[in-house]
Write an enzyme that holds these catalytic residues in place. Structure first.
Site, short mmCIF file in Angstrom:
data_model
loop_
_atom_site.label_atom_id
_atom_site.label_comp_id
_atom_site.label_asym_id
_atom_site.label_seq_id
_atom_site.Cartn_x
_atom_site.Cartn_y
_atom_site.Cartn_z
N CYS A 50 0.82 -1.21 0.00
CA CYS A 50 0.00 0.00 0.00
C CYS A 50 0.86 1.26 0.00
O CYS A 50 0.40 2.33 -0.40
CB CYS A 50 -0.94 0.00 1.20
SG CYS A 50 -0.10 -0.10 2.80
N HIS A 98 19.47 0.45 -0.73
CA HIS A 98 18.03 0.76 -0.64
C HIS A 98 17.24 -0.50 -0.28
O HIS A 98 16.36 -0.46 0.59
CB HIS A 98 17.54 1.34 -1.96
CG HIS A 98 16.07 1.64 -1.96
ND1 HIS A 98 15.53 2.73 -1.32
CD2 HIS A 98 15.02 0.96 -2.52
CE1 HIS A 98 14.21 2.73 -1.49
NE2 HIS A 98 13.88 1.67 -2.21
#
Length: 419
Positions: A50, A98
């Protein structure tokens, strides 16, 4: 081969755009297959939650991040300018860093949240099933999972409550120590109460009861968490059974009043009740706190706990960043070694080819009856000349160019001038 991360998240894109860029479970396998057909894409993983959508790719020499970006834009039929304004990309060691930060919850909306690691593992498994993982990216994700485990083990990144639901259960655990012998009444059946129920299930509470205005929503929770359900009107009948009450509804007026709790305490023979009201407006009358053996906490009380714990998590996050830098360097050392491995294989293959050619000539000479000593001397001389030809050329050229640094490296690696 190069590493690429391309994506958007809660920091760069609105909810509306994140919804349009998301890959639901029904389309993700097809999307992976299509992405793998993009020129130069050797491996791929799609992470879609989400709060983020990210493409992790290993690119062949002919690959280009622009082609991957165009694929994402075309797959979701997006406007180029709208997407590009929210898109970020990382290459090489920054891509590795990352990925590791995301897996540890350092890039999450809630710092240190653990759910992202499970979502990442699902994305990895899905790529395995589709066949879009082969080598480098597979190793990169496996390394990342071990890094996340190390961060969870060596830091306090996930130990402190930083959500209202987690804080409510942590408060209950602090007071009761062991929740496995407690009965809990949950009032409401929304997202917050669902999260509370998940945390309670992890603590193995003896029984959960759910009271809600409509039984249909409560029924869904009951099936998942093996809870007893009731309407709000039935709360007076079951409140005396509850050691803990956690309430979160959208009611404009209090649902649980002082008189109701007072009667429940009498029925419990003054055994204490912990009441946690995380609703705004409040579900439980503030006067309940005046009762002996009734311990009432509001969302403001929990916020104080959360703020203290956020400071703890931030300190843990700083420790996690140090671990990630170390592990990223370890992975990149392995990654860079892949090129040297290929060069070594090529060099050894060339030497082996030269050896076989000269050995064949020597065997032919012996079969023709030529002097064996002369044949062996010729074999040794020809092998030596051919094997040192390339290093000799490099030394000669470095000398002509006056490249002292290269001469020093060559001399060191060829062990020249060492006696």
């Amino acid at each position: 081969m190069s590493l690429l991360v391309l994506g958007i998240n809660h920091k760069t894109a609105s909810v509306a755009l994140r919804e349009r860029v998301a890959f639901g479970p029904e389309v993700a396998p097809r999307a992976l297959q299509e992405l793998m057909c993009t020129q130069g894409v050797g491996e791929a993983v799609i992470l879609s939650t989400c709060n983020r959508t990210e493409l992790y790719c290993s690119l062949e020499p002919e690959g280009d991040s622009h082609l991957v970006r165009m694929w994402l834009q075309n797959f979701h039929q997006l406007d180029e300018n709208e997407l590009n304004s929210c898109l970020y990309q990382y290459h090489g060691e920054e891509a590795v860093r990352h990925l590791m930060r995301v897996s540890c919850g350092l890039d999450s909306l809630v710092l240190g949240e653990p759910q992202i690691l499970g979502q990442m593992k699902l994305a990895y498994t899905q790529s395995q099933k589709v066949g879009s993982l082969k080598g480098t990216l597979d190793r990169m994700f496996q390394k990342t999972f071990s890094v996340a485990k190390r961060v969870r083990t060596e830091t306090e990144i996930g130990a402190s409550a930083v959500s209202v639901a987690f804080a409510a259960v942590s408060l209950a655990k602090r007071i009761f120590s062991d929740l496995s012998h407690t009965k809990v009444l949950l009032v409401g059946a929304g997202e917050t109460i669902e999260l509370v129920a998940r945390h309670l299930k992890e603590q193995a509470v003896s029984q959960m009861m759910v009271a809600n205005r409509t039984l249909e929503r409560a029924q869904n929770l009951a099936q998942e968490f093996d809870a007893k359900i009731m309407t709000l009107e039935q709360i007076p009948d079951y409140l005396p059974q509850a050691d803990i009450v956690i309430s979160s509804t959208a009611s404009p007026l209090p649902i649980i009043g002082k008189g109701l709790v007072e009667r429940a305490l009498k029925a419990r023979r003054q055994q204490p009740i912990l009441l946690v009201d995380i609703a705004v407006p409040r579900d439980i009358e503030p006067e309940v706190d005046e009762l002996n053996d009734a311990y009432l906490y509001t969302v403001d009380d929990l916020q104080g706990i959360i703020e203290q714990n956020m400071a703890t998590r931030q300190q843990a996050a700083n420790q996690a960043e140090i671990i990630i830098e170390e592990e990223r360097d370890n992975f990149m050392a392995w990654y860079r070694s892949l090129e040297s491995v290929k060069l070594i294989q090529d060099y050894r293959g060339h030497a082996e080819q030269v050896c076989q050619q000269e050995l064949l000539l020597a065997l032919q000479a012996l079969a023709q009856g030529k002097d064996s000593q002369q044949v062996l001397q010729r074999l040794a001389r020809r092998l030596t000349n051919k094997l040192i030809h390339t290093p000799t050329q490099a030394l000669n050229q470095a000398g002509k160019d006056g490249n002292q640094d290269l001469l020093t490296v060559l001399a060191h690696n060829l062990k020249l001038g060492q006696h």
